[in-house]
Design an enzyme around this catalytic site. Structure first.
Site, PDB file in Angstrom:
ATOM      1  N   GLU A 155       6.058   1.515   7.049  1.00 50.91           N
ATOM      2  CA  GLU A 155       7.358   1.063   6.554  1.00 50.91           C
ATOM      3  C   GLU A 155       8.193   2.160   5.909  1.00 50.91           C
ATOM      4  O   GLU A 155       7.661   3.145   5.412  1.00 50.91           O
ATOM      5  CB  GLU A 155       7.131  -0.032   5.501  1.00 50.91           C
ATOM      6  CG  GLU A 155       6.454  -1.260   6.079  1.00 50.91           C
ATOM      7  CD  GLU A 155       6.296  -2.367   5.061  1.00 50.91           C
ATOM      8  OE1 GLU A 155       6.355  -3.527   5.490  1.00 50.91           O
ATOM      9  OE2 GLU A 155       6.118  -2.100   3.866  1.00 50.91           O
ATOM     10  N   CYS A 159       8.687   0.121  -4.970  1.00 51.13           N
ATOM     11  CA  CYS A 159       7.602   1.093  -5.129  1.00 51.13           C
ATOM     12  C   CYS A 159       6.255   0.404  -5.055  1.00 51.13           C
ATOM     13  O   CYS A 159       6.013  -0.576  -5.739  1.00 51.13           O
ATOM     14  CB  CYS A 159       7.658   1.743  -6.504  1.00 51.13           C
ATOM     15  SG  CYS A 159       9.051   2.776  -6.764  1.00 51.13           S
TER      16      CYS A 159
HETATM   17  N1  SAH Z   1       1.857   9.067  -3.095  1.00 49.92           N
HETATM   18  C1  SAH Z   1       2.969   9.470  -3.844  1.00 49.92           C
HETATM   19  C2  SAH Z   1       4.279   8.902  -3.354  1.00 49.92           C
HETATM   20  C3  SAH Z   1       4.289   7.474  -2.899  1.00 49.92           C
HETATM   21  S1  SAH Z   1       4.047   6.266  -4.139  1.00 49.92           S
HETATM   22  C4  SAH Z   1       2.756   9.149  -5.316  1.00 49.92           C
HETATM   23  O1  SAH Z   1       1.837   8.420  -5.650  1.00 49.92           O
HETATM   24  O2  SAH Z   1       3.523   9.671  -6.123  1.00 49.92           O
HETATM   25  C5  SAH Z   1       5.642   6.232  -4.930  1.00 49.92           C
HETATM   26  C6  SAH Z   1       5.638   5.734  -6.371  1.00 49.92           C
HETATM   27  O3  SAH Z   1       5.370   4.324  -6.426  1.00 49.92           O
HETATM   28  C7  SAH Z   1       4.554   6.394  -7.218  1.00 49.92           C
HETATM   29  O4  SAH Z   1       5.069   6.829  -8.454  1.00 49.92           O
HETATM   30  C8  SAH Z   1       3.590   5.258  -7.392  1.00 49.92           C
HETATM   31  O5  SAH Z   1       2.790   5.449  -8.484  1.00 49.92           O
HETATM   32  C9  SAH Z   1       4.487   4.075  -7.486  1.00 49.92           C
HETATM   33  N2  SAH Z   1       3.792   2.786  -7.284  1.00 49.92           N
HETATM   34  C10 SAH Z   1       2.703   2.551  -6.546  1.00 49.92           C
HETATM   35  N3  SAH Z   1       2.351   1.233  -6.612  1.00 49.92           N
HETATM   36  C11 SAH Z   1       3.257   0.638  -7.425  1.00 49.92           C
HETATM   37  C12 SAH Z   1       3.445  -0.716  -7.861  1.00 49.92           C
HETATM   38  N4  SAH Z   1       2.650  -1.703  -7.467  1.00 49.92           N
HETATM   39  N5  SAH Z   1       4.480  -0.965  -8.681  1.00 49.92           N
HETATM   40  C13 SAH Z   1       5.329   0.022  -9.062  1.00 49.92           C
HETATM   41  N6  SAH Z   1       5.208   1.303  -8.655  1.00 49.92           N
HETATM   42  C14 SAH Z   1       4.188   1.621  -7.851  1.00 49.92           C
END
Ligand code: SAH
Ligand code: SF4
Length: 335
Positions: free
Chosen positions: A82, A327
């Site tokens: 996605e 996110c």
């Molecule tokens: N792998 C990278 C980029 C993709 S995740 C990373 O972890 O930074 C992008 C962002 O979404 C990251 O900051 C991650 O911690 C956040 N994220 C992941 N799961 C989430 C959730 N359930 N709720 C809110 N943010 C989340």
């Protein structure tokens, strides 16, 4: 690839320029629109070069809304992933690109992490996500203005393809976006950050911190065991010193887990004196998730502590949760 095609047919250099202009700048929707190429050449191109390496399989929302999510199918093996378009009130149009299908890091609060690792995406598959949204935005006379590597996957574990994509995104003949409009978000892969320093990366860097101390951090981000907080902070200090750029820290607030006053104080002490900006992210609920969103009282207390310690922060308003495009909600299980 177009470059191979041009070589094979021994086409003059200006054909390449024409192609780039039409494909990347005018964002044509099929090779038939390459009006300055002969019909014969267009037909050969159509049979030999794939127009896009990904095709939309399901569309959530539309381009007039503040968020739109696409479930893409990779043409080479039909695997799904996605991407999200975020349309901000200030006119920015940000594409949140995926760089992997699934993710090997396995963060406990992330839907992508729960899928495990399936595959890396290659640079053209990353760029094709942007081109898809660019074609839609063209209809309403707008453009993609920002790219964030915050979709599925960990960019610093697929750095070669991510940099391949960045080359195309920033190439003046191609997408021509400024590197300053690109953000790489990482869970803190130390070797990857060293590589960014070596490659003289000039874009923005966001570190998904989520905890101010090692033990809690590795309980949320399993791969943090191999990337110790202390070593991470040291390499980030090098990064800030060599690039002169501020780092932003992402912090998903999980109720009763990492949103306590003690965590806020430890975070302030960790980041105090560093060029840092904290993005506090409201947790987006995922299926089978073991966490809940921080209650407002905890968020308020957390912010009050950061303020007391003069740490810059923002509480990020999460767009897209109504289409599971926020996110951490990206998965391929949309049945
Ligand atoms: N792998 C990278 C980029 C993709 S995740 C990373 O972890 O930074 C992008 C962002 O979404 C990251 O900051 C991650 O911690 C956040 N994220 C992941 N799961 C989430 C959730 N359930 N709720 C809110 N943010 C989340
Ligand atoms: Fe991977 Fe980032 Fe999700 Fe963690 S938060 S599992 S690193 S995509």
């Amino acid at each position: 690839m177009i470059d191979d095609f041009i070589k094979k047919y021994n086409l003059p250099e200006y054909r390449k320029t024409q192609f780039y202009t039409q494909y990347y700048k005018n964002v044509i929707s099929s090779f038939d629109e390459l009006s300055n190429w002969s019909k014969e050449l267009r037909e050969s191109l159509k049979t030999e070069v794939e127009f896009s390496s990904i095709i939309p399989s399901k569309v959530f929302g539309d381009v007039s809304k503040d968020t739109m999510k696409i479930l893409f199918k990779r043409t080479s093996d039909n695997k799904l992933f996605e991407s999200v378009l975020l349309r901000h009130k200030d006119g920015r149009n940000t594409v949140c690109v995926s760089c992997m299908i699934g993710c090997p890091v396995g963060c406990k609060f992330c839907a992508t992490g729960k899928m495990g690792f399936i595959s890396n995406l290659i640079s053209t598959e990353i760029v094709d996500q942007i081109l898809y949204f660019q074609r839609l935005l063209k209809i309403i006379d707008q453009k993609v203005t920002n790219i964030v590597f915050m979709g599925m996957g960990e960019p610093l574990l697929n750095i070669k393809e991510v940099f391949g994509a960045i080359d195309i995104i920033t190439d003046p003949q191609k997408l021509a976006l400024s590197i300053r409009r690109i953000t790489i978000s990482t869970c803190g892969v130390i070797n990857g950050i060293r590589e960014l320093i070596k490659l003289k990366y000039k874009g923005r860097l966001a570190i998904s911190l989520h905890a101010p101390e090692q033990q809690l951090r590795e309980s949320l981000i399993p791969m943090a065991k191999l990337n110790k907080l202390e070593d991470l902070m040291n390499v980030l200090d090098d990064y800030v010193e060599t690039t002169g750029q501020r780092v932003s820290y992402e912090y998903v607030l999980l109720n009763g887990v990492n949103d306590t006053k003690k965590c806020a104080e430890d975070l302030s002490i960790l980041l105090g004196g560093r060029m840092a900006h904290v993005n506090l992210i409201r947790y987006n609920i995922i299926d089978n998730g073991e966490f809940t969103k921080s209650i407002q009282e905890n968020v308020n207390h957390f912010c009050a502590v950061l303020k007391k310690y003069k740490i810059n922060y923002t509480v990020r308003v999460s767009l897209g949760s109504e289409i599971e495009g926020a996110c951490g909600q990206l998965t391929t299980d949309n049945s």
